[in-house]
Motif scaffolding. Structure first.
Motif, PDB file in Angstrom:
ATOM      1  N   ARG A  44      -6.379   0.853  -2.618  1.00  0.00           N
ATOM      2  CA  ARG A  44      -7.195  -0.236  -2.123  1.00  0.00           C
ATOM      3  C   ARG A  44      -7.887  -0.744  -3.309  1.00  0.00           C
ATOM      4  NH1 ARG A  44      -8.360   3.314   2.127  1.00  0.00           N
ATOM      5  NH2 ARG A  44     -10.517   3.389   1.467  1.00  0.00           N
ATOM      6  N   TRP A  45      -8.658   0.077  -4.101  1.00  0.00           N
ATOM      7  CA  TRP A  45      -9.264  -0.445  -4.970  1.00  0.00           C
ATOM      8  C   TRP A  45      -8.512  -1.403  -5.848  1.00  0.00           C
ATOM      9  CZ3 TRP A  45     -11.789   5.080  -6.039  1.00  0.00           C
ATOM     10  CH2 TRP A  45     -12.615   5.309  -4.810  1.00  0.00           C
ATOM     11  N   LEU A  46      -7.441  -0.671  -6.282  1.00  0.00           N
ATOM     12  CA  LEU A  46      -6.636  -1.511  -7.420  1.00  0.00           C
ATOM     13  C   LEU A  46      -6.303  -2.757  -6.998  1.00  0.00           C
ATOM     14  CD1 LEU A  46      -4.327   1.528  -8.653  1.00  0.00           C
ATOM     15  CD2 LEU A  46      -6.295   0.256 -10.060  1.00  0.00           C
ATOM     16  N   VAL A  47      -5.785  -2.799  -5.654  1.00  0.00           N
ATOM     17  CA  VAL A  47      -5.273  -4.146  -5.317  1.00  0.00           C
ATOM     18  C   VAL A  47      -6.703  -5.009  -5.045  1.00  0.00           C
ATOM     19  CG1 VAL A  47      -4.502  -5.435  -2.936  1.00  0.00           C
ATOM     20  CG2 VAL A  47      -3.387  -3.259  -3.976  1.00  0.00           C
ATOM     21  N   HIS A  73       0.878  -1.336  -0.092  1.00  0.00           N
ATOM     22  CA  HIS A  73       0.051  -0.031   0.201  1.00  0.00           C
ATOM     23  C   HIS A  73       0.829   1.305   0.017  1.00  0.00           C
ATOM     24  CE1 HIS A  73      -3.749   2.161   0.767  1.00  0.00           C
ATOM     25  NE2 HIS A  73      -2.990   2.901   1.642  1.00  0.00           N
ATOM     26  N   GLU A  74       1.909   1.268   0.498  1.00  0.00           N
ATOM     27  CA  GLU A  74       2.754   2.587   1.036  1.00  0.00           C
ATOM     28  C   GLU A  74       3.364   2.787  -0.393  1.00  0.00           C
ATOM     29  OE1 GLU A  74       2.685  -0.105   2.961  1.00  0.00           O
ATOM     30  OE2 GLU A  74       1.859   0.729   4.826  1.00  0.00           O
ATOM     31  N   ILE A  75       3.935   1.849  -1.458  1.00  0.00           N
ATOM     32  CA  ILE A  75       4.399   2.089  -2.433  1.00  0.00           C
ATOM     33  C   ILE A  75       3.513   2.655  -3.518  1.00  0.00           C
ATOM     34  CG2 ILE A  75       5.281   0.832  -4.643  1.00  0.00           C
ATOM     35  CD1 ILE A  75       6.652  -1.217  -2.888  1.00  0.00           C
ATOM     36  N   LEU A  76       2.309   2.346  -3.402  1.00  0.00           N
ATOM     37  CA  LEU A  76       1.245   2.772  -4.297  1.00  0.00           C
ATOM     38  C   LEU A  76       0.877   4.328  -3.638  1.00  0.00           C
ATOM     39  CD1 LEU A  76      -1.189  -0.200  -4.766  1.00  0.00           C
ATOM     40  CD2 LEU A  76       0.422   0.475  -6.594  1.00  0.00           C
ATOM     41  N   ARG A  77       0.858   4.471  -2.617  1.00  0.00           N
ATOM     42  CA  ARG A  77       0.571   5.624  -2.011  1.00  0.00           C
ATOM     43  C   ARG A  77       1.741   6.781  -2.502  1.00  0.00           C
ATOM     44  NH1 ARG A  77      -1.847   8.730  -1.030  1.00  0.00           N
ATOM     45  NH2 ARG A  77      -2.003   9.429   1.128  1.00  0.00           N
ATOM     46  N   ALA A  78       2.886   6.140  -2.426  1.00  0.00           N
ATOM     47  CA  ALA A  78       4.133   7.053  -2.751  1.00  0.00           C
ATOM     48  C   ALA A  78       4.188   7.444  -4.144  1.00  0.00           C
ATOM     49  CB  ALA A  78       5.367   6.328  -2.417  1.00  0.00           C
TER      50      ALA A  78
END
Length: 222
Positions: free
Chosen positions: A111-114, A97-102
């Motif tokens: 969250r939706w993509l995962v 999650h942190e990588i996507l947020r970054a």
């Protein structure tokens, strides 16, 4: 040896027929069709999961901002990517999650993509079944996925399935285009907007593409 022809979902003859219809029914469309290159909907096969991902990334963003964040997400997750650089479920099922947020995604979009990647990866959601549904049934099936509302479902039908008679009432670029080109920029209500779009049936997707060109506000989905 000549390269293999590109498989298309909408043939040149079909597109020409659509443009003739629009030009006959609507002087504004006639002008736009003469002004801009031929519509590209259905001219290449797009990966369905990739289109969903880019649709989610594009939600509530300008085209420029969506392009920037999509490039950052691709850099973050596309190790071992497909030849065309498309997102696949495997890129997101274990993504942190942190990588996507970054990369610039909101908490919700990450969250939706995962979540969608896991549903597709497990087989709980089938793109093959979606292709055989009528427009409204397909929109309902997509709307049931996390983060997919009607706008995103409509973009998917237009660009991934090449459904030719979709008009997205919730698309800001389309509404602005109709207001500007048909009402001197003053805001039209839903009923008046739909009445204008009705004259483009059964090619409202093609008309939408030309409105986006005129407004330079097309969603980035590839």
């Amino acid at each position: 040896m000549s390269p293999a022809p590109v498989k298309v979902l909408v043939s040149a003859d079909e597109m020409a027929a659509a443009e003739r219809h629009l030009a006959r029914r609507c002087p504004v469309m006639k002008r736009l069709i003469k002004t801009y290159p031929r519509c590209t909907i259905g001219q290449s096969r797009l990966d369905p999961f990739h289109v969903l991902c880019t649709s989610i990334i594009s939600q509530q963003l300008s085209v420029k901002a969506a392009d920037t964040i999509q490039a950052r997400v691709a850099t973050a997750v596309l190790a071992g990517a497909t030849k065309k650089g498309w997102f696949t479920p495997a890129h997101f099922v274990e993504a942190e999650h942190e990588i996507l947020r970054a990369a610039g995604l909101s908490n919700a979009k990450a969250r939706w993509l995962v979540g969608i990647a896991r549903l597709v990866h497990s087989g709980e959601f089938s793109f093959a079944k979606l292709r055989h549904m009528d427009d409204e049934s397909a929109i309902a099936a997509l709307d049931a996925l996390p983060g997919i509302g009607r706008w995103t479902a409509e973009m998917y039908l237009m660009f991934a399935l090449a459904r030719l008679d979709i008009f997205s009432l919730g698309d800001v670029g389309l509404r602005n285009g109709v207001n500007r080109l048909f009402n001197d920029g003053d805001k039209l209500d839903d009923e008046a907007t739909l009445a204008i779009a009705a004259r483009w049936a059964p090619y409202r997707s093609i008309a939408s593409w030309y409105l986006w060109r005129a407004m330079e506000a097309a969603p980035k989905l590839a």
